[in-house]
Design a protein around this motif. Structure first.
Motif, PDB file in Angstrom:
ATOM      1  N   ASP A   1      64.754  68.450  81.770  1.00 41.86           N
ATOM      2  CA  ASP A   1      66.136  68.171  81.367  1.00 41.86           C
ATOM      3  C   ASP A   1      66.416  68.666  79.946  1.00 41.86           C
ATOM      4  O   ASP A   1      67.451  69.259  79.680  1.00 41.86           O
ATOM      5  N   ILE A   2      65.489  68.422  79.049  1.00 35.56           N
ATOM      6  CA  ILE A   2      65.659  68.814  77.655  1.00 35.56           C
ATOM      7  C   ILE A   2      65.704  70.331  77.517  1.00 35.56           C
ATOM      8  O   ILE A   2      66.518  70.875  76.774  1.00 35.56           O
ATOM      9  N   LEU A   3      64.831  71.019  78.231  1.00 35.09           N
ATOM     10  CA  LEU A   3      64.734  72.471  78.081  1.00 35.09           C
ATOM     11  C   LEU A   3      65.992  73.189  78.550  1.00 35.09           C
ATOM     12  O   LEU A   3      66.274  74.300  78.102  1.00 35.09           O
ATOM     13  N   GLU A   4      66.776  72.548  79.408  1.00 39.89           N
ATOM     14  CA  GLU A   4      68.033  73.148  79.850  1.00 39.89           C
ATOM     15  C   GLU A   4      69.011  73.320  78.692  1.00 39.89           C
ATOM     16  O   GLU A   4      69.868  74.197  78.732  1.00 39.89           O
ATOM     17  N   THR A   5      68.879  72.487  77.659  1.00 32.05           N
ATOM     18  CA  THR A   5      69.810  72.539  76.531  1.00 32.05           C
ATOM     19  C   THR A   5      69.243  73.290  75.321  1.00 32.05           C
ATOM     20  O   THR A   5      69.929  73.410  74.311  1.00 32.05           O
ATOM     21  N   PHE A   6      68.023  73.778  75.427  1.00 33.04           N
ATOM     22  CA  PHE A   6      67.415  74.509  74.312  1.00 33.04           C
ATOM     23  C   PHE A   6      68.189  75.799  74.044  1.00 33.04           C
ATOM     24  O   PHE A   6      68.594  76.495  74.973  1.00 33.04           O
ATOM     25  N   PRO A   7      68.329  76.138  72.779  1.00 36.07           N
ATOM     26  CA  PRO A   7      68.899  77.454  72.465  1.00 36.07           C
ATOM     27  C   PRO A   7      67.975  78.540  73.010  1.00 36.07           C
ATOM     28  O   PRO A   7      66.748  78.386  73.016  1.00 36.07           O
ATOM     29  N   ARG A   8      68.569  79.605  73.470  1.00 36.78           N
ATOM     30  CA  ARG A   8      67.797  80.705  74.072  1.00 36.78           C
ATOM     31  C   ARG A   8      66.667  81.168  73.146  1.00 36.78           C
ATOM     32  O   ARG A   8      65.580  81.505  73.602  1.00 36.78           O
TER      33      ARG A   8
END
Length: 108
Positions: A20-27
């Motif tokens: 879930d967290i990694l979906e919002t990480f900046p590219r």
């Protein structure tokens, strides 16, 4: 020895929360720090599986437990960078820290 069900439950919870967290990480960080976090989480699961497999052989179990501890601290180091870079909301940080604390108890 490790409580098999509990450690796996914590690691699976950690992996799900990371997803879930990694979906919002900046590219910019998704494929560096994000991949490393996920790799370490999956490695912790493999380490726990080996600990279970070798639970009757104290020497092999000890080696697996040491590897689990090593991988746990690598995960913790990368996660600290993520926190310092403010890539995760405070609520999410708290959720991960709670799970990390539960996993840390298996190192004692």
């Amino acid at each position: 020895m490790v409580d098999d069900l509990l450690i796996f439950r914590h690691i699976v919870d950690l992996t799900i929360k990371l997803t879930d967290i990694l979906e919002t990480f900046p590219r910019k960080y998704k494929f560096t720090l994000g991949d490393r976090l996920m790799d370490f989480a999956l490695t912790l699961e493999a380490d726990a599986a080996f600990m279970k497999r070798y639970s009757v052989d104290k020497t092999k179990y000890g080696k697996c437990a040491n590897k689990f501890a090593y991988d746990y601290y690598l995960f913790k180091s990368v996660f600290r960078i993520v926190v310092e870079k403010k890539l995760v909301e405070l609520k999410r940080i708290t959720e991960i820290v709670v799970l990390m604390e539960k996993l840390r108890k298996f190192l004692e």
